[in-house]
Design a protein around this motif. Structure first.
Motif, mmCIF file in Angstrom:
data_model
loop_
_atom_site.group_PDB
_atom_site.id
_atom_site.type_symbol
_atom_site.label_atom_id
_atom_site.label_comp_id
_atom_site.label_asym_id
_atom_site.label_seq_id
_atom_site.Cartn_x
_atom_site.Cartn_y
_atom_site.Cartn_z
ATOM 1 N N PRO A 71 0.812 -1.225 0.000
ATOM 2 C CA PRO A 71 0.000 0.000 0.000
ATOM 3 C C PRO A 71 0.844 1.273 0.000
ATOM 4 O O PRO A 71 0.489 2.264 -0.644
ATOM 5 C CB PRO A 71 -0.825 -0.118 1.291
ATOM 6 C CG PRO A 71 -0.878 -1.582 1.568
ATOM 7 C CD PRO A 71 0.448 -2.116 1.120
ATOM 8 N N THR A 72 1.974 1.258 0.725
ATOM 9 C CA THR A 72 2.850 2.427 0.734
ATOM 10 C C THR A 72 3.399 2.715 -0.657
ATOM 11 O O THR A 72 3.412 3.868 -1.120
ATOM 12 C CB THR A 72 4.011 2.216 1.727
ATOM 13 O OG1 THR A 72 3.485 2.116 3.052
ATOM 14 C CG2 THR A 72 5.006 3.372 1.670
ATOM 15 N N LEU A 73 3.850 1.685 -1.346
ATOM 16 C CA LEU A 73 4.386 1.875 -2.696
ATOM 17 C C LEU A 73 3.286 2.296 -3.678
ATOM 18 O O LEU A 73 3.552 3.047 -4.615
ATOM 19 C CB LEU A 73 5.058 0.591 -3.174
ATOM 20 C CG LEU A 73 6.349 0.222 -2.440
ATOM 21 C CD1 LEU A 73 6.817 -1.172 -2.859
ATOM 22 C CD2 LEU A 73 7.451 1.248 -2.708
ATOM 23 N N THR A 74 2.077 1.812 -3.455
ATOM 24 C CA THR A 74 0.962 2.235 -4.309
ATOM 25 C C THR A 74 0.705 3.728 -4.137
ATOM 26 O O THR A 74 0.515 4.466 -5.125
ATOM 27 C CB THR A 74 -0.304 1.439 -3.972
ATOM 28 O OG1 THR A 74 -0.032 0.041 -4.138
ATOM 29 C CG2 THR A 74 -1.459 1.830 -4.880
ATOM 30 N N ALA A 75 0.713 4.187 -2.896
ATOM 31 C CA ALA A 75 0.540 5.620 -2.652
ATOM 32 C C ALA A 75 1.692 6.405 -3.265
ATOM 33 O O ALA A 75 1.492 7.455 -3.881
ATOM 34 C CB ALA A 75 0.451 5.882 -1.148
ATOM 35 N N ALA A 76 2.914 5.891 -3.111
ATOM 36 C CA ALA A 76 4.085 6.569 -3.679
ATOM 37 C C ALA A 76 4.000 6.645 -5.201
ATOM 38 O O ALA A 76 4.449 7.615 -5.813
ATOM 39 C CB ALA A 76 5.357 5.845 -3.247
ATOM 40 N N ALA A 77 3.421 5.616 -5.812
ATOM 41 C CA ALA A 77 3.285 5.610 -7.268
ATOM 42 C C ALA A 77 2.375 6.733 -7.756
ATOM 43 O O ALA A 77 2.580 7.288 -8.841
ATOM 44 C CB ALA A 77 2.743 4.260 -7.737
ATOM 45 N N THR A 78 1.376 7.077 -6.940
ATOM 46 C CA THR A 78 0.459 8.156 -7.340
ATOM 47 C C THR A 78 1.023 9.535 -7.014
ATOM 48 O O THR A 78 0.527 10.538 -7.526
ATOM 49 C CB THR A 78 -0.909 7.987 -6.651
ATOM 50 O OG1 THR A 78 -0.758 8.164 -5.234
ATOM 51 C CG2 THR A 78 -1.493 6.616 -6.934
ATOM 52 N N THR A 80 4.351 10.301 -7.408
ATOM 53 C CA THR A 80 5.556 10.520 -8.191
ATOM 54 C C THR A 80 5.292 10.149 -9.642
ATOM 55 O O THR A 80 4.295 9.489 -9.959
ATOM 56 C CB THR A 80 6.720 9.655 -7.662
ATOM 57 O OG1 THR A 80 6.333 8.272 -7.700
ATOM 58 C CG2 THR A 80 7.079 10.033 -6.224
ATOM 59 N N THR A 81 6.226 10.541 -10.507
ATOM 60 C CA THR A 81 6.045 10.223 -11.930
ATOM 61 C C THR A 81 7.277 9.582 -12.565
ATOM 62 O O THR A 81 7.153 8.883 -13.573
ATOM 63 C CB THR A 81 5.713 11.497 -12.729
ATOM 64 O OG1 THR A 81 6.768 12.463 -12.553
ATOM 65 C CG2 THR A 81 4.392 12.102 -12.278
ATOM 66 N N ARG A 82 8.472 9.830 -12.007
ATOM 67 C CA ARG A 82 9.710 9.319 -12.614
ATOM 68 C C ARG A 82 10.443 8.317 -11.724
ATOM 69 O O ARG A 82 11.140 7.443 -12.223
ATOM 70 C CB ARG A 82 10.674 10.478 -12.910
ATOM 71 C CG ARG A 82 10.093 11.564 -13.789
ATOM 72 C CD ARG A 82 11.100 12.684 -14.020
ATOM 73 N NE ARG A 82 11.667 13.216 -12.778
ATOM 74 C CZ ARG A 82 11.066 14.111 -12.006
ATOM 75 N NH1 ARG A 82 9.878 14.584 -12.342
ATOM 76 N NH2 ARG A 82 11.647 14.545 -10.890
ATOM 77 N N LEU A 83 10.338 8.477 -10.446
ATOM 78 C CA LEU A 83 11.072 7.676 -9.475
ATOM 79 C C LEU A 83 10.694 6.202 -9.573
ATOM 80 O O LEU A 83 9.512 5.853 -9.570
ATOM 81 C CB LEU A 83 10.732 8.189 -8.073
ATOM 82 C CG LEU A 83 11.422 7.570 -6.868
ATOM 83 C CD1 LEU A 83 12.897 7.960 -6.834
ATOM 84 C CD2 LEU A 83 10.718 8.031 -5.586
ATOM 85 N N ARG A 84 11.703 5.317 -9.685
ATOM 86 C CA ARG A 84 11.412 3.901 -9.598
ATOM 87 C C ARG A 84 11.112 3.541 -8.146
ATOM 88 O O ARG A 84 11.590 4.196 -7.214
ATOM 89 C CB ARG A 84 12.567 3.056 -10.134
ATOM 90 C CG ARG A 84 12.666 3.078 -11.655
ATOM 91 C CD ARG A 84 13.540 1.956 -12.178
ATOM 92 N NE ARG A 84 12.984 0.638 -11.909
ATOM 93 C CZ ARG A 84 12.038 0.048 -12.649
ATOM 94 N NH1 ARG A 84 11.542 0.665 -13.719
ATOM 95 N NH2 ARG A 84 11.587 -1.149 -12.319
ATOM 96 N N LEU A 85 10.328 2.477 -7.947
ATOM 97 C CA LEU A 85 9.837 2.088 -6.630
ATOM 98 C C LEU A 85 10.111 0.604 -6.426
ATOM 99 O O LEU A 85 10.129 -0.165 -7.387
ATOM 100 C CB LEU A 85 8.336 2.352 -6.532
ATOM 101 C CG LEU A 85 7.865 3.756 -6.951
ATOM 102 C CD1 LEU A 85 6.349 3.763 -7.133
ATOM 103 C CD2 LEU A 85 8.291 4.791 -5.920
ATOM 104 N N THR A 106 -0.669 -5.272 -10.191
ATOM 105 C CA THR A 106 -1.491 -4.073 -9.982
ATOM 106 C C THR A 106 -0.613 -2.862 -9.704
ATOM 107 O O THR A 106 -0.831 -1.777 -10.267
ATOM 108 C CB THR A 106 -2.456 -4.305 -8.807
ATOM 109 O OG1 THR A 106 -3.222 -5.483 -9.050
ATOM 110 C CG2 THR A 106 -3.388 -3.112 -8.632
ATOM 111 N N LEU A 107 0.395 -3.024 -8.860
ATOM 112 C CA LEU A 107 1.311 -1.931 -8.549
ATOM 113 C C LEU A 107 2.093 -1.505 -9.786
ATOM 114 O O LEU A 107 2.312 -0.309 -10.014
ATOM 115 C CB LEU A 107 2.264 -2.358 -7.437
ATOM 116 C CG LEU A 107 3.342 -1.357 -7.015
ATOM 117 C CD1 LEU A 107 2.736 -0.040 -6.558
ATOM 118 C CD2 LEU A 107 4.212 -1.955 -5.910
ATOM 119 N N ASP A 108 2.514 -2.455 -10.600
ATOM 120 C CA ASP A 108 3.237 -2.123 -11.824
ATOM 121 C C ASP A 108 2.350 -1.319 -12.768
ATOM 122 O O ASP A 108 2.817 -0.403 -13.450
ATOM 123 C CB ASP A 108 3.717 -3.409 -12.500
ATOM 124 C CG ASP A 108 4.863 -3.172 -13.464
ATOM 125 O OD1 ASP A 108 5.814 -2.451 -13.100
ATOM 126 O OD2 ASP A 108 4.817 -3.700 -14.594
#
Length: 317
Positions: A71-78, A80-85, A106-108
């Motif tokens: 869930p944290t990485l999902t929030a981070a994905a929304t 940011t736009t360039r940063l890999r996670l 789903t995260l990808d």
């Protein structure tokens, strides 16, 4: 068993950037308070990847806030736009390949193909017993890890309309479909954590990168001994890659700092010294912990940011 996958283009540094610099942001902050700001700042600073630990809790942080990795990485994905996670690392301790594969796909998708899965065998801490089972022996951990990686590889790269079925010693899957699959093809990259030959063979077979925290046996012998141990690990990995028919330079090599005698966040010079040694040993990515006050990862935030803005460019000169 799937064939060896070539590394995606982003797994290797460019000639202009001889070493990729990434960070680990621990999932200890409320998203609406500080959490979001850290991930946004990591992108602003130019980090290559921002990882988080995938644990139910971790060591000295066990009695404090600790949020879920996916869930944290999902929030981070929304945010940011360039940063890999990515995770550093996910393990079989409380994960199953079938459910994990669905979450990763789903995260990808949400991140538009910016996810790297750091994956390791796990340990004997809280994660190992949280579900009520006894901690696995080192041999069982290694056996489970090998089966876990093989099945997860298939689920992420072969889970189309025909589905994936598998019955192993520890994990099973029955007609599992993962449509449409990962945004990254044939699947998102694996960064396989390993310090011994068996895990390194998994990295050579299934990984786009290999992760180490150093040799625990050399951790108390001082920085120079730890540096020599890192070089020996890289040499061992290269020999294993060659035995597997894999070009060693095709596998990214990631050093997660904070577990050797080196203290790269004390100053820009300390960082440059460690990073230079890591480059000389063959590492392609260095990971530093985002400062957490009053913890084992406490560090001066201004010095931390100067490492990115002032220290990293020195490696290219």
């Amino acid at each position: 068993m799937s064939a060896v996958l070539p590394p995606p283009p982003e797994s290797q540094p460019s000639a202009a950037t001889p070493l990729r610099l990434s960070t680990v942001i621990l999932p200890v902050h409320r998203w609406s308070a500080e959490g979001r700001l850290h991930w946004e700042r990591a992108e602003e600073l130019g980090f290559h990847t921002a990882y988080t630990y995938d644990h139910l809790s971790w060591r000295s942080f066990r009695n404090g806030p600790w949020y879920g990795a996916i869930p944290t990485l999902t929030a981070a994905a929304t945010a940011t736009t360039r940063l890999r996670l990515g995770t550093l690392v996910t393990s079989p301790n409380f994960r199953h390949p079938v459910t994990l594969a669905k979450e990763l796909i789903t995260l990808d998708d949400i991140s538009d193909g910016r996810v790297t899965l750091g994956i390791g065998s796990g340990g004997t801490g809280f994660d190992a017993t949280a579900l009520g089972q006894d901690a696995w022996s080192p041999r069982e951990r290694a056996d489970r890890f090998a089966e876990f990686v093989r099945l997860l590889d298939r689920l992420l790269s072969e889970g189309g309309p025909g589905g994936v079925s598998y019955t192993g010693d520890y994990y099973s899957a029955h007609e599992v479909r993962n449509v449409p699959g990962c945004v990254q093809r044939p699947r998102l990259p694996f960064a396989v954590a390993a310090t011994g030959p068996r895990g390194m063979r998994l990295a050579a077979r299934h990984g786009q990168a290999w992760v180490t925290t150093g040799d625990p046996a050399a951790a108390e012998a001082g920085p120079r001994a730890a540096q020599r141990a890192l070089a020996r690990q890289v040499d061992q990995l290269s020999a294993i890659c060659e035995e597997a028919g894999r070009e060693p330079s095709a596998l990214g090599k990631i050093l997660l700092t904070g577990f050797t005698p080196h203290r790269p966040l004390e100053s820009v010079d300390a960082f440059v010294e460690l990073a230079g040694g890591a480059m000389a040993a063959g590492f392609t990515e260095l990971v530093v912990h985002w400062p957490v006050p009053d913890s084992v990862f406490a560090a001066d935030q201004q010095v931390f940011e100067r490492i990115v803005t002032d220290g990293l460019p020195q490696l290219a000169s």
